[in-house]
Motif scaffolding. Structure first.
Motif, PDB file in Angstrom:
ATOM      1  N   ILE A   1       1.230   8.868   1.663  1.00  0.00           N
ATOM      2  CA  ILE A   1       2.237  10.457   0.840  1.00  0.00           C
ATOM      3  C   ILE A   1       1.888  11.469   2.423  1.00  0.00           C
ATOM      4  CG2 ILE A   1       2.403  13.089  -0.482  1.00  0.00           C
ATOM      5  CD1 ILE A   1       2.684  10.851  -2.924  1.00  0.00           C
ATOM      6  N   ASP A   2       0.053  12.228   2.500  1.00  0.00           N
ATOM      7  CA  ASP A   2      -0.026  12.752   3.827  1.00  0.00           C
ATOM      8  C   ASP A   2      -0.097  12.474   5.089  1.00  0.00           C
ATOM      9  OD1 ASP A   2      -1.911  14.851   4.252  1.00  0.00           O
ATOM     10  OD2 ASP A   2      -3.695  13.945   4.687  1.00  0.00           O
ATOM     11  N   LEU A   3       0.355  11.177   5.307  1.00  0.00           N
ATOM     12  CA  LEU A   3       0.238  10.416   6.117  1.00  0.00           C
ATOM     13  C   LEU A   3       1.455  10.175   7.041  1.00  0.00           C
ATOM     14  CD1 LEU A   3      -2.462   7.261   5.926  1.00  0.00           C
ATOM     15  CD2 LEU A   3      -2.202   9.485   7.709  1.00  0.00           C
ATOM     16  N   ILE A   4       2.851  10.053   6.174  1.00  0.00           N
ATOM     17  CA  ILE A   4       3.826  10.303   6.547  1.00  0.00           C
ATOM     18  C   ILE A   4       4.052  12.192   6.462  1.00  0.00           C
ATOM     19  CG2 ILE A   4       6.016   9.904   5.504  1.00  0.00           C
ATOM     20  CD1 ILE A   4       4.674   8.106   3.892  1.00  0.00           C
ATOM     21  N   ARG A   5       3.619  12.542   6.209  1.00  0.00           N
ATOM     22  CA  ARG A   5       4.271  14.093   5.756  1.00  0.00           C
ATOM     23  C   ARG A   5       3.240  14.290   7.355  1.00  0.00           C
ATOM     24  NH1 ARG A   5       2.232  16.217  -0.207  1.00  0.00           N
ATOM     25  NH2 ARG A   5       4.162  16.054  -1.002  1.00  0.00           N
TER      26      ARG A   5
ATOM     27  N   LEU B   1       2.331   1.528  -5.492  1.00  0.00           N
ATOM     28  CA  LEU B   1       2.640   1.451  -6.379  1.00  0.00           C
ATOM     29  C   LEU B   1       3.763  -0.132  -7.474  1.00  0.00           C
ATOM     30  CD1 LEU B   1       5.222   4.259  -5.650  1.00  0.00           C
ATOM     31  CD2 LEU B   1       3.996   4.113  -7.266  1.00  0.00           C
ATOM     32  N   LEU B   2       4.184  -1.126  -6.605  1.00  0.00           N
ATOM     33  CA  LEU B   2       3.970  -1.906  -6.767  1.00  0.00           C
ATOM     34  C   LEU B   2       2.786  -2.999  -8.017  1.00  0.00           C
ATOM     35  CD1 LEU B   2       6.078  -4.785  -5.669  1.00  0.00           C
ATOM     36  CD2 LEU B   2       3.755  -5.290  -5.683  1.00  0.00           C
ATOM     37  N   TRP B   3       2.148  -2.886  -6.973  1.00  0.00           N
ATOM     38  CA  TRP B   3       0.523  -3.435  -7.815  1.00  0.00           C
ATOM     39  C   TRP B   3      -0.230  -2.788  -8.601  1.00  0.00           C
ATOM     40  CZ3 TRP B   3      -3.930  -1.017  -8.419  1.00  0.00           C
ATOM     41  CH2 TRP B   3      -4.964  -2.001  -9.201  1.00  0.00           C
TER      42      TRP B   3
ATOM     43  N   GLU C   1       3.692   3.675   6.764  1.00  0.00           N
ATOM     44  CA  GLU C   1       3.628   4.178   4.527  1.00  0.00           C
ATOM     45  C   GLU C   1       4.435   3.561   3.832  1.00  0.00           C
ATOM     46  OE1 GLU C   1       0.110   4.965   4.416  1.00  0.00           O
ATOM     47  OE2 GLU C   1       0.137   3.618   6.398  1.00  0.00           O
ATOM     48  N   LEU C   2       5.772   3.717   4.144  1.00  0.00           N
ATOM     49  CA  LEU C   2       6.485   3.592   3.478  1.00  0.00           C
ATOM     50  C   LEU C   2       6.252   2.393   2.543  1.00  0.00           C
ATOM     51  CD1 LEU C   2       9.850   5.482   4.308  1.00  0.00           C
ATOM     52  CD2 LEU C   2       8.442   6.376   2.431  1.00  0.00           C
ATOM     53  N   SER C   3       6.048   1.574   3.476  1.00  0.00           N
ATOM     54  CA  SER C   3       5.641   0.139   2.383  1.00  0.00           C
ATOM     55  C   SER C   3       4.619  -0.197   1.876  1.00  0.00           C
ATOM     56  CB  SER C   3       6.246  -0.966   3.832  1.00  0.00           C
ATOM     57  OG  SER C   3       4.404  -1.011   4.743  1.00  0.00           O
ATOM     58  N   ARG C   4       3.831   1.082   3.087  1.00  0.00           N
ATOM     59  CA  ARG C   4       2.175   0.416   1.818  1.00  0.00           C
ATOM     60  C   ARG C   4       2.752   1.509   0.618  1.00  0.00           C
ATOM     61  NH1 ARG C   4      -2.617  -0.217   4.349  1.00  0.00           N
ATOM     62  NH2 ARG C   4      -1.560   0.962   6.235  1.00  0.00           N
ATOM     63  N   LEU C   5       3.704   2.289   0.504  1.00  0.00           N
ATOM     64  CA  LEU C   5       3.308   3.139  -0.566  1.00  0.00           C
ATOM     65  C   LEU C   5       4.463   2.523  -2.073  1.00  0.00           C
ATOM     66  CD1 LEU C   5       2.809   6.416  -1.436  1.00  0.00           C
ATOM     67  CD2 LEU C   5       5.387   6.625  -0.393  1.00  0.00           C
TER      68      LEU C   5
END
Lengths: 359, 161, 129
Positions: A265-269, A109-111, A101-105
């Motif tokens: 963000i929700d999934l990481i939490r 943001l990059l996109w 999920e961090l890499s998706r985040l």
């Protein structure tokens, strides 16, 4: 009928850093036909299985793409683990989910930044990348790498996330959530941004299905498919719903990806909250013998992995079907009938990853 | 002409890299690392570029593209190979479609190692590249020919024959 | 959330049945997820796999054509009329593994990746140059 002309797009183009070549057939200002040609980044890494053993291939697979690097490493490891019937420890599953999920985040943001750059909003581009650096800082803290973090191995993970690191991740999430709300206002409500995105490159649900589109590109056209719902890694124990939009235009795709930033963000939490104790990796014995098809959700969409082992350390076949390969047909369809000025936006809107596509 | 080294324009071309170095090159130019404080501007036009940043190895299809981009750049020019793939071919060296590093087709002045190369290293590489650029500029102003170009001309002539 | 892993089946078929099977999958509303070829070095076999997936139930059906070494030139009718985007996959299979796929709607004549290395990557037969 207007005058027909052919304009080449790429391989070196200011909007898209990656090389893809499109031959655009124009009738006045409208595009009537598109011929993509690929092969500028073709390396042939699938054939490296003959020279590298299945443990070394993890690192090669991670370099299919530098942006969704963790996802590729994970997909490969999970497929081999299925073939070898390895039971991965629970803690490793949760840690993988957090890193995924961090890499998706950071990818989304990059996109968002590249999209802002494509419609000429340089300030917004810089703001998105400034927020993204905070995510990279946390990735560096937990794994040691910034974009390629190589923490996967067959059987589990190599590194642990300590309680101090968890605290740092949670602090970063609060910051990114706050900043994303500010960015979202510009992306969703700004009049000039809307005028470049609304109604541009519409793809209906039927078209998206008929062209086999995947990931956020398909979800923006109303297809509620998200491979994370299959419950691989620790996703089965977390609470989530696919984010969809029914617009099918660039605005819808932007809406879906910004929604997914909040979702990540929700999934990481949730994952940090439920993180169990235990081992980081299982013991791996023997060589893979058998085959398995695996599908996972990359930041760009659904990726397929197929591995065939023959009982020796060198696999018979390792195949990665990446999301952009599936979305290429969709891209050609949305480009037809679009204005020439919108080509840059439309090419970025599928979140293309050409090095994934050609491997 | 004298102060051109205070604002070198860079052009980035993605050879056959995995994107890891590409996004690090872009990260260099955006806030936090902010290479623009050295006056560096990212351009997409080879005719206006002074420094060519190349990421990724060379394969049969992009070799002519890289060669053409290099030829289109005006003298003096500097090539910085970013990442281990652009230096030697890296992890993909044994792949059937990789010829090797960027120096297979164009002369490379600065090699930046790393997989993916860190932004600090890339900025360091660009700054080193500016030094080479300055040397070439002075040579050109004295009317001396640039050795690299002479070599390139010789090979071109021998090819013509 | 209810995790639905979905089925993951491999269906072995004869080379001639591919079009019929693809039509059947299409009428069920499935999507072609991927198609790939594999050369098994030990058994000396060429395998073609077409994967069809359901977007709602997450089921996956892998249609498998298995060709022995002496039969690997068997003609296979392209399914690119049924799934237009299959053309990319089929061009790749033909270029890299020499699968004899006929009548692809977007025929790139083994020039998808434009590689210089000699393809296909399967061992040569006796008498072939």
């Amino acid at each position: 009928m207007g005058k027909r002309s052919v304009i080449p797009y790429g391989p070196q183009h200011p909007v898209l850093p990656e090389p893809i070549h499109l031959d655009l057939v124009l009738e006045d200002e409208k595009i009537v036909d598109v011929l993509p040609s690929i092969g500028f980044i073709h390396r042939g890494l699938e054939k490296l299985t003959e020279k590298r053993d299945f443990n070394q291939m993890v690192y090669v697979t991670e370099r299919v793409c530098g942006i969704c690097s963790f996802g590729h490493g994970y997909g490969y490891c999970d497929t081999v683990e299925h073939i070898m019937n390895i039971e991965v420890p629970d803690r490793a599953k949760f840690l993988r989910t957090i890193w995924f999920e961090l890499s998706r985040l950071h990818s989304h943001l990059l996109w968002a930044g590249l999209m802002a750059d494509a419609f000429g909003f340089e300030n917004l581009f810089y703001q998105c990348w400034r927020v993204r650096e905070k995510v990279l800082d946390v990735i560096e803290l937990t794994t040691g790498g910034r974009v390629i973090f190589s923490v996967n191995k067959v059987g589990g993970v190599l590194k642990d996330i300590t309680p101090e690191m968890q605290k740092a991740i949670l602090e970063m999430l609060d910051y990114v959530e706050k900043e994303t709300k500010v960015l979202e206002k510009t992306f969703m409500n700004d009049y000039t941004v809307q005028s470049r995105m609304k109604g541009v490159g519409v793809l209906t649900k039927e078209q998206a299905h008929a062209l086999g589109c995947a990931g956020p590109f398909a979800r923006a056209s109303g297809i509620a498919t998200d491979m994370r719902m299959r419950g691989y890694a620790a996703y089965g124990e977390l609470d989530m719903e696919p984010i969809i939009s029914n617009d099918g235009d660039c605005y819808g795709r932007c809406e879906v990806r910004i929604g997914e930033i909040y979702q990540s963000i929700d999934l990481i939490r949730q994952a940090i909250d439920k993180l169990p104790d235990g081992e980081l990796a299982a013991v791996v014995k023997g060589n893979p013998n058998g085959e398995y098809f695996m599908r996972i959700e990359q930041p760009r969409g659904e990726a397929d992995y197929y591995i065939k082992g023959n009982g020796t350390p060198n696999l018979d076949r390792m195949r990665v079907r990446t999301p952009t390969f599936a979305n290429l047909a969709g891209l050609c369809e949305v480009l037809k009938g679009a204005d020439y000025a919108d080509v840059g936006i439309l090419a970025v809107t599928i979140d293309p990853c050409i090095s994934c596509t050609e491997r | 002409m004298y102060k051109i080294t205070r604002s070198p324009w860079v052009m980035h071309y993605d050879g056959s890299s995995c994107n890891g170095c590409d996004i690090e090159v872009l990260a260099c130019l955006t806030p936090v690392y902010d290479a623009e404080r050295f006056g560096i501007i990212n351009t997409g036009d080879p005719l206006q570029a002074d420094i060519l940043l190349i990421t990724g190895g060379i394969n049969t299809q992009n070799a002519p593209v890289v060669k053409q981009l290099y030829d289109q750049m005006a003298d003096p020019k500097v090539v910085v190979a970013v990442g281990v793939c652009a230096c030697t071919g890296g992890v993909f060296k044994d792949c059937y479609n990789i010829l090797g590093g960027a120096d297979q087709v164009i002369p490379v002045d600065v090699y930046v190692p790393g997989c993916a190369a860190r932004p600090q290293a890339i900025i360091d590489g660009i700054v080193k590249g500016i030094g080479v650029f300055q040397e070439r500029l002075e040579k050109m102003e004295k009317g001396e020919s640039l050795t690299d170009n002479k070599k390139a001309e010789e090979t071109a002539e021998s090819e013509d024959k | 959330m209810t995790a639905t892993e979905g089925k993951n089946e491999i269906i072995a078929i004869e080379p001639g049945e591919l079009s019929v099977k693809a039509m059947e999958m299409k009428s069920k509303g499935l999507r072609l997820s991927q198609a790939c070829a594999a050369w098994l070095r030990k058994e000396e076999k060429l395998e073609l796999s077409y994967s069809f997936v359901d977007d709602e139930t997450y089921d996956m059906f892998n249609v498998r054509i298995s060709l022995d070494n002496d039969k690997r030139d068997t003609e296979i009718a392209s399914i690119s009329d049924i799934f237009p985007y299959a053309a990319f996959y089929e061009n790749e299979m033909r270029e890299l593994f020499g699968a004899n796929i006929k009548v692809i709607n977007l025929d790139l004549h083994n020039k998808l990746y434009r590689i210089e290395e000699e393809t296909p990557f399967v061992p040569k037969k006796e008498g072939q140059n």
